[in-house]
Design an enzyme around this catalytic site. Structure first.
Site, PDB file in Angstrom:
ATOM      1  N   LYS A   1     -80.046   1.251  35.486  1.00  0.00           N
ATOM      2  CA  LYS A   1     -80.784   1.757  34.316  1.00  0.00           C
ATOM      3  C   LYS A   1     -80.430   3.214  33.997  1.00  0.00           C
ATOM      4  O   LYS A   1     -80.102   3.552  32.865  1.00  0.00           O
ATOM      5  CB  LYS A   1     -82.297   1.608  34.548  1.00  0.00           C
ATOM      6  CG  LYS A   1     -82.761   0.155  34.589  1.00  0.00           C
ATOM      7  CD  LYS A   1     -84.243   0.024  34.783  1.00  0.00           C
ATOM      8  CE  LYS A   1     -84.714   0.320  36.184  1.00  0.00           C
ATOM      9  NZ  LYS A   1     -84.220  -0.598  37.238  1.00  0.00           N
TER      10      LYS A   1
ATOM     11  N   GLU B   1     -85.927  17.541  51.252  1.00  0.00           N
ATOM     12  CA  GLU B   1     -86.835  18.046  50.219  1.00  0.00           C
ATOM     13  C   GLU B   1     -88.321  17.851  50.540  1.00  0.00           C
ATOM     14  O   GLU B   1     -89.172  18.553  49.998  1.00  0.00           O
ATOM     15  CB  GLU B   1     -86.527  17.400  48.861  1.00  0.00           C
ATOM     16  CG  GLU B   1     -86.877  15.914  48.783  1.00  0.00           C
ATOM     17  CD  GLU B   1     -86.653  15.334  47.382  1.00  0.00           C
ATOM     18  OE1 GLU B   1     -85.555  15.504  46.829  1.00  0.00           O
ATOM     19  OE2 GLU B   1     -87.597  14.699  46.867  1.00  0.00           O
TER      20      GLU B   1
ATOM     21  N   PHE C   1     -87.729  13.206  36.511  1.00  0.00           N
ATOM     22  CA  PHE C   1     -88.607  12.174  35.926  1.00  0.00           C
ATOM     23  C   PHE C   1     -89.682  12.780  35.013  1.00  0.00           C
ATOM     24  O   PHE C   1     -90.377  12.046  34.312  1.00  0.00           O
ATOM     25  CB  PHE C   1     -89.316  11.399  37.057  1.00  0.00           C
ATOM     26  CG  PHE C   1     -90.413  12.197  37.729  1.00  0.00           C
ATOM     27  CD1 PHE C   1     -90.114  13.164  38.665  1.00  0.00           C
ATOM     28  CD2 PHE C   1     -91.742  12.000  37.385  1.00  0.00           C
ATOM     29  CE1 PHE C   1     -91.116  13.915  39.264  1.00  0.00           C
ATOM     30  CE2 PHE C   1     -92.757  12.751  37.968  1.00  0.00           C
ATOM     31  CZ  PHE C   1     -92.430  13.709  38.919  1.00  0.00           C
TER      32      PHE C   1
ATOM     33  N   HIS D   1     -86.797  18.110  42.090  1.00  0.00           N
ATOM     34  CA  HIS D   1     -87.146  16.695  41.841  1.00  0.00           C
ATOM     35  C   HIS D   1     -88.032  16.574  40.590  1.00  0.00           C
ATOM     36  O   HIS D   1     -89.136  16.037  40.649  1.00  0.00           O
ATOM     37  CB  HIS D   1     -87.860  16.094  43.069  1.00  0.00           C
ATOM     38  CG  HIS D   1     -87.679  14.611  43.162  1.00  0.00           C
ATOM     39  ND1 HIS D   1     -87.486  13.962  44.350  1.00  0.00           N
ATOM     40  CD2 HIS D   1     -87.674  13.633  42.220  1.00  0.00           C
ATOM     41  CE1 HIS D   1     -87.359  12.657  44.138  1.00  0.00           C
ATOM     42  NE2 HIS D   1     -87.477  12.435  42.855  1.00  0.00           N
TER      43      HIS D   1
ATOM     44  N   SER E   1     -80.356  11.456  42.158  1.00  0.00           N
ATOM     45  CA  SER E   1     -80.783  10.169  42.710  1.00  0.00           C
ATOM     46  C   SER E   1     -81.634  10.333  43.970  1.00  0.00           C
ATOM     47  O   SER E   1     -82.872  10.299  43.897  1.00  0.00           O
ATOM     48  CB  SER E   1     -79.557   9.307  42.964  1.00  0.00           C
ATOM     49  OG  SER E   1     -79.938   7.989  43.156  1.00  0.00           O
ATOM     50  N   ARG E   2     -80.988  10.484  45.106  1.00  0.00           N
ATOM     51  CA  ARG E   2     -81.706  10.740  46.357  1.00  0.00           C
ATOM     52  C   ARG E   2     -80.890  11.721  47.183  1.00  0.00           C
ATOM     53  O   ARG E   2     -79.666  11.604  47.284  1.00  0.00           O
ATOM     54  CB  ARG E   2     -81.914   9.441  47.160  1.00  0.00           C
ATOM     55  CG  ARG E   2     -83.068   8.573  46.644  1.00  0.00           C
ATOM     56  CD  ARG E   2     -84.435   9.217  46.873  1.00  0.00           C
ATOM     57  NE  ARG E   2     -85.540   8.427  46.359  1.00  0.00           N
ATOM     58  CZ  ARG E   2     -86.117   8.581  45.152  1.00  0.00           C
ATOM     59  NH1 ARG E   2     -85.660   9.505  44.337  1.00  0.00           N
ATOM     60  NH2 ARG E   2     -87.134   7.842  44.793  1.00  0.00           N
TER      61      ARG E   2
HETATM   62  P1  NAD Z   1     -81.286   0.719  39.228  1.00  0.00           P
HETATM   63  O1  NAD Z   1     -81.745  -0.203  40.298  1.00  0.00           O
HETATM   64  O2  NAD Z   1     -81.478   0.329  37.798  1.00  0.00           O
HETATM   65  O3  NAD Z   1     -79.729   1.061  39.433  1.00  0.00           O
HETATM   66  C1  NAD Z   1     -79.156   1.325  40.678  1.00  0.00           C
HETATM   67  C2  NAD Z   1     -77.734   0.806  40.651  1.00  0.00           C
HETATM   68  O4  NAD Z   1     -77.117   1.146  41.892  1.00  0.00           O
HETATM   69  C3  NAD Z   1     -77.638  -0.723  40.504  1.00  0.00           C
HETATM   70  O5  NAD Z   1     -76.778  -1.068  39.451  1.00  0.00           O
HETATM   71  C4  NAD Z   1     -77.093  -1.179  41.861  1.00  0.00           C
HETATM   72  O6  NAD Z   1     -76.256  -2.324  41.759  1.00  0.00           O
HETATM   73  C5  NAD Z   1     -76.309   0.042  42.283  1.00  0.00           C
HETATM   74  N1  NAD Z   1     -76.034   0.084  43.720  1.00  0.00           N
HETATM   75  C6  NAD Z   1     -76.841  -0.285  44.755  1.00  0.00           C
HETATM   76  N2  NAD Z   1     -76.210  -0.101  45.920  1.00  0.00           N
HETATM   77  C7  NAD Z   1     -74.981   0.415  45.621  1.00  0.00           C
HETATM   78  C8  NAD Z   1     -73.879   0.820  46.402  1.00  0.00           C
HETATM   79  N3  NAD Z   1     -73.901   0.728  47.737  1.00  0.00           N
HETATM   80  N4  NAD Z   1     -72.783   1.291  45.766  1.00  0.00           N
HETATM   81  C9  NAD Z   1     -72.740   1.361  44.411  1.00  0.00           C
HETATM   82  N5  NAD Z   1     -73.772   1.002  43.618  1.00  0.00           N
HETATM   83  C10 NAD Z   1     -74.870   0.525  44.219  1.00  0.00           C
HETATM   84  O7  NAD Z   1     -81.994   2.098  39.546  1.00  0.00           O
HETATM   85  P2  NAD Z   1     -82.197   3.318  38.540  1.00  0.00           P
HETATM   86  O8  NAD Z   1     -83.517   3.166  37.872  1.00  0.00           O
HETATM   87  O9  NAD Z   1     -80.976   3.494  37.740  1.00  0.00           O
HETATM   88  O10 NAD Z   1     -82.365   4.518  39.581  1.00  0.00           O
HETATM   89  C11 NAD Z   1     -81.254   5.056  40.270  1.00  0.00           C
HETATM   90  C12 NAD Z   1     -81.736   6.058  41.298  1.00  0.00           C
HETATM   91  O11 NAD Z   1     -82.363   7.173  40.658  1.00  0.00           O
HETATM   92  C13 NAD Z   1     -82.794   5.501  42.256  1.00  0.00           C
HETATM   93  O12 NAD Z   1     -82.230   5.388  43.510  1.00  0.00           O
HETATM   94  C14 NAD Z   1     -83.889   6.518  42.317  1.00  0.00           C
HETATM   95  O13 NAD Z   1     -84.096   6.896  43.633  1.00  0.00           O
HETATM   96  C15 NAD Z   1     -83.370   7.681  41.520  1.00  0.00           C
HETATM   97  N6  NAD Z   1     -84.447   8.288  40.707  1.00  0.00           N
HETATM   98  C16 NAD Z   1     -84.586   9.625  40.699  1.00  0.00           C
HETATM   99  C17 NAD Z   1     -85.595  10.222  39.931  1.00  0.00           C
HETATM  100  C18 NAD Z   1     -85.766  11.719  39.864  1.00  0.00           C
HETATM  101  O14 NAD Z   1     -86.795  12.190  39.358  1.00  0.00           O
HETATM  102  N7  NAD Z   1     -84.814  12.506  40.308  1.00  0.00           N
HETATM  103  C19 NAD Z   1     -86.466   9.410  39.189  1.00  0.00           C
HETATM  104  C20 NAD Z   1     -86.274   8.039  39.204  1.00  0.00           C
HETATM  105  C21 NAD Z   1     -85.262   7.480  39.979  1.00  0.00           C
END
Ligand code: NAD
Length: 328
Positions: free
Chosen positions: A152, A261, A296, A293, A231-232
């Site tokens: 996403k 963090e 979001f 962080h 991401s993380r």
């Molecule tokens: P999502 O599930 O829609 O997308 C994650 C993608 O990563 C998927 O397409 C999946 O197939 C892929 N993936 C999984 N394992 C993988 C690997 N080993 N190698 C390559 N690709 C791989 O998730 P999203 O909503 O797009 O969120 C992504 C990340 O953003 C989440 O991990 C979340 O922790 C982080 N996030 C951060 C914040 C923030 O405030 N900084 C807020 C929301 C989410």
């Protein structure tokens, strides 16, 4: 339902209170995190509502269960802080998706700020320093951006960067046809590292992605690469990143997350001494930009988080199926 709300921040309370009327829940707001020390605050409640750094380990859940609590409502997507294997009569729900635009737009904000150095320009102009020395950036147009994870948020980020005229490379264990439809090209991780001017991480933290950015993978990248992580934190080995910054191998770093963090972010520590030497070293580089962080943190995302959580609580109370339940 009466709900004990831990780790309360004013910006969240505003949205939960503002949207609660049709649901009619009663929130008891507590500033501390849920932990073995604070679990007693939940006495008399039917559920607890927690965030990313609350303690959902087995001993805490056992205490909640002993108090008659049957629901843990996470107001976030991740659930790594909750033990799902306790065997207790306790349901866990979460908010699987809220605004991916919020995180994608923050990702692009980090790229633009690092490139055009608007954070430094802001300070200079306020001191009547109109010198442009050191502010040279580059055109984003035509640059290659490598997106690791095209779910996403990765996809939203790709869509914005396509508008800048960037060339998009992607790597994902699942290939999303929407990414190729917008002109992106899937490639191996090695090729993505080799060709990218900017690398942006959008995968979840799993055993496979833990420290995926390390000395060995950085070596495969272009000299002067920009690395962005919204991401993380644990996707990056921070010590290796610092070494690469010191040797000018990595040219820019934008982080909204950091591997340690939990001891820093979401709190005002301005009157305390920070003891994390690695984090402090990171902050000394002029080409590193860290946000706490906050990717979001938009009105739309907070609305989505509150609405889904309120609905999760109501569904549980009404004995309905829990669409957002997480299981071991
Ligand atoms: P999502 O599930 O829609 O997308 C994650 C993608 O990563 C998927 O397409 C999946 O197939 C892929 N993936 C999984 N394992 C993988 C690997 N080993 N190698 C390559 N690709 C791989 O998730 P999203 O909503 O797009 O969120 C992504 C990340 O953003 C989440 O991990 C979340 O922790 C982080 N996030 C951060 C914040 C923030 O405030 N900084 C807020 C929301 C989410």
């Amino acid at each position: 339902m009466k709900v004990a709300f831990f780790s309360t921040k004013p910006y969240e309370k505003e949205y939960f209170d503002g949207l609660n009327a049709p649901y009619g829940h009663e929130f008891c707001y507590f500033e501390p995190r849920l932990s073995a020390q604070t679990v007693a605050f939940a006495e008399g409640c039917g559920a607890v509502c927690i965030f990313v750094n609350d303690d959902g380990s087995a001993p805490v859940l056992k205490k909640l269960s002993g108090m008659g609590i049957r629901l843990v409502a996470l107001r976030c997507a991740g659930f790594n802080n909750v033990d799902l294997k306790t065997g207790l009569d306790l349901k866990v729900v979460r908010v699987p998706a809220y605004s991916p635009y919020a995180v994608a737009e923050h990702t692009v904000a980090l790229i633009l700020t690092l490139n055009r150095k608007t954070h430094r320009a802001f300070n200079r102009v306020r001191e009547s320093n109109y010198s442009l020395n050191g502010l040279v950036g580059f055109d984003l147009h035509g640059k290659t951006v490598g997106l690791v994870g095209t779910g996403k948020i990765g996809l939203c980020t790709a869509r914005i960067l396509a508008g800048f005229g960037c060339r998009l490379l992607g790597y994902d264990v699942y290939q999303n046809p929407e990414f190729t439809a917008m002109g992106g090209t899937y490639t191996s991780l090695e090729e993505l590292y080799r060709q990218s001017d900017i690398l942006s991480l959008h995968t979840p933290l799993t055993p496979q992605t833990f420290h995926m950015i390390n000395a060995q993978t950085i070596r495969q990248m272009k000299d002067g690469v920009m690395i962005i992580n919204t991401s993380r934190g644990k996707l990056i080995d921070t010590r290796d990143l610092i070494e690469a910054l010191k040797h000018h191998k990595v040219g820019y770093v934008g982080l909204d997350v950091y591997e340690e963090e939990a001891d820093l972010f979401f709190e005002d520590l301005s009157n305390r001494m920070i003891e994390d030497e690695v984090f402090l070293r990171l902050l000394t580089f002029p080409n590193v930009l860290v946000t706490g962080h906050q990717a979001f943190l938009t009105r739309e995302a907070l609305t989505g988080i509150a609405q889904t959580t309120l609905q999760n609580l109501s569904d549980f109370e009404a004995g309905k199926p829990l669409a957002n339940e997480v299981k071991a």
